[in-house]
Design a protein around this motif. Structure first.
Motif, mmCIF file in Angstrom:
data_model
loop_
_atom_site.group_PDB
_atom_site.id
_atom_site.type_symbol
_atom_site.label_atom_id
_atom_site.label_comp_id
_atom_site.label_asym_id
_atom_site.label_seq_id
_atom_site.Cartn_x
_atom_site.Cartn_y
_atom_site.Cartn_z
ATOM 1 N N ASP A 52 0.903 -1.156 0.179
ATOM 2 C CA ASP A 52 -0.142 0.092 -0.105
ATOM 3 C C ASP A 52 0.923 1.260 0.133
ATOM 4 O OD1 ASP A 52 -1.804 2.200 0.613
ATOM 5 O OD2 ASP A 52 -3.133 0.855 1.680
ATOM 6 N N ASN A 53 0.606 2.156 -1.052
ATOM 7 C CA ASN A 53 1.441 3.487 -1.128
ATOM 8 C C ASN A 53 1.511 4.215 0.357
ATOM 9 O OD1 ASN A 53 2.003 2.789 -3.721
ATOM 10 N ND2 ASN A 53 0.434 4.329 -4.490
ATOM 11 N N ARG A 54 0.405 3.860 1.097
ATOM 12 C CA ARG A 54 0.190 4.756 2.347
ATOM 13 C C ARG A 54 0.840 4.179 3.603
ATOM 14 N NH1 ARG A 54 -6.154 4.456 2.012
ATOM 15 N NH2 ARG A 54 -5.322 2.762 1.676
ATOM 16 N N GLU A 56 3.076 2.970 6.494
ATOM 17 C CA GLU A 56 4.260 3.745 7.069
ATOM 18 C C GLU A 56 5.417 3.146 7.051
ATOM 19 O OE1 GLU A 56 2.832 0.586 9.807
ATOM 20 O OE2 GLU A 56 1.864 2.068 8.745
ATOM 21 N N TYR A 58 6.531 1.978 3.946
ATOM 22 C CA TYR A 58 6.647 1.934 2.323
ATOM 23 C C TYR A 58 8.286 2.198 1.938
ATOM 24 C CZ TYR A 58 5.925 3.290 -2.587
ATOM 25 O OH TYR A 58 5.968 3.206 -3.813
ATOM 26 N N ASP A 124 -3.181 2.530 -5.997
ATOM 27 C CA ASP A 124 -2.691 2.951 -4.876
ATOM 28 C C ASP A 124 -1.540 1.869 -4.180
ATOM 29 O OD1 ASP A 124 -4.412 1.044 -4.046
ATOM 30 O OD2 ASP A 124 -5.878 2.231 -2.970
#
Length: 157
Positions: A52-54, A56, A58, A124
């Motif tokens: 997921d691009n969101r 924490e 990443y 995303d």
């Protein structure tokens, strides 16, 4: 006219296995729970998972040159919960990792050590393709995730 359910509910109707992806960053081993894992190719040996691009974490996984995929056994839901919620650093004192492969979790039913082969942002998520360099498997039932709940695989003989 009936209202459509949220897309997340429909996608959750597809049972998946559960794994913990591990990578090294700044001298620490970091874990992340994922169920978006699949085989891509046997020749060459490639696997894929989605980040997921969101998330924490990443930066850790998007920039990792290597990572391991640890396929969880049915009794490892506490590990899944831990690495899903963000308690991500695996301390030396915990004894969770094997000595022979520094990113491999103990007692998993499947393990793949990968180098990053390709990454690509799609929607995303970041798709991460890994080239499998080493692997192993063990006995036991697998941890599954279906409609927001854990379950386990059952062997039929």
């Amino acid at each position: 006219m009936t209202q459509k359910p949220p897309l997340r509910h429909v996608l959750g109707a597809f049972a998946t296995g559960v794994c913990v992806i591990t990578a090294q960053a700044n001298g620490q081993i970091i874990g992340l729970t994922a169920n978006s894992f699949t085989s891509v190719s046997l020749d060459p040996p490639l696997v894929l998972w989605c980040l997921d691009n969101r998330c924490e974490r990443y930066g850790v996984f998007a920039g990792a040159e290597a990572f391991d995929i640890n396929i969880l056994s049915s009794d490892q839901s506490p590990l899944s919960d831990r690495f899903a919620r963000g308690d991500a650093v695996i301390g030396d004192h915990e004894g969770l990792l094997t000595l022979d492969h520094p990113l491999r979790l103990k007692k998993v039913i499947g393990w793949l050590s990968c180098v990053t082969h390709d990454t690509r942002v799609v929607g995303d998520h970041l798709l991460i393709v890994g080239r499998v360099e080493a692997y192993d498997y063990g006995a036991g039932e697998g941890l599954t995730f279906f409609r927001g709940r854990y379950g386990q695989t059952h062997m039929f003989g």
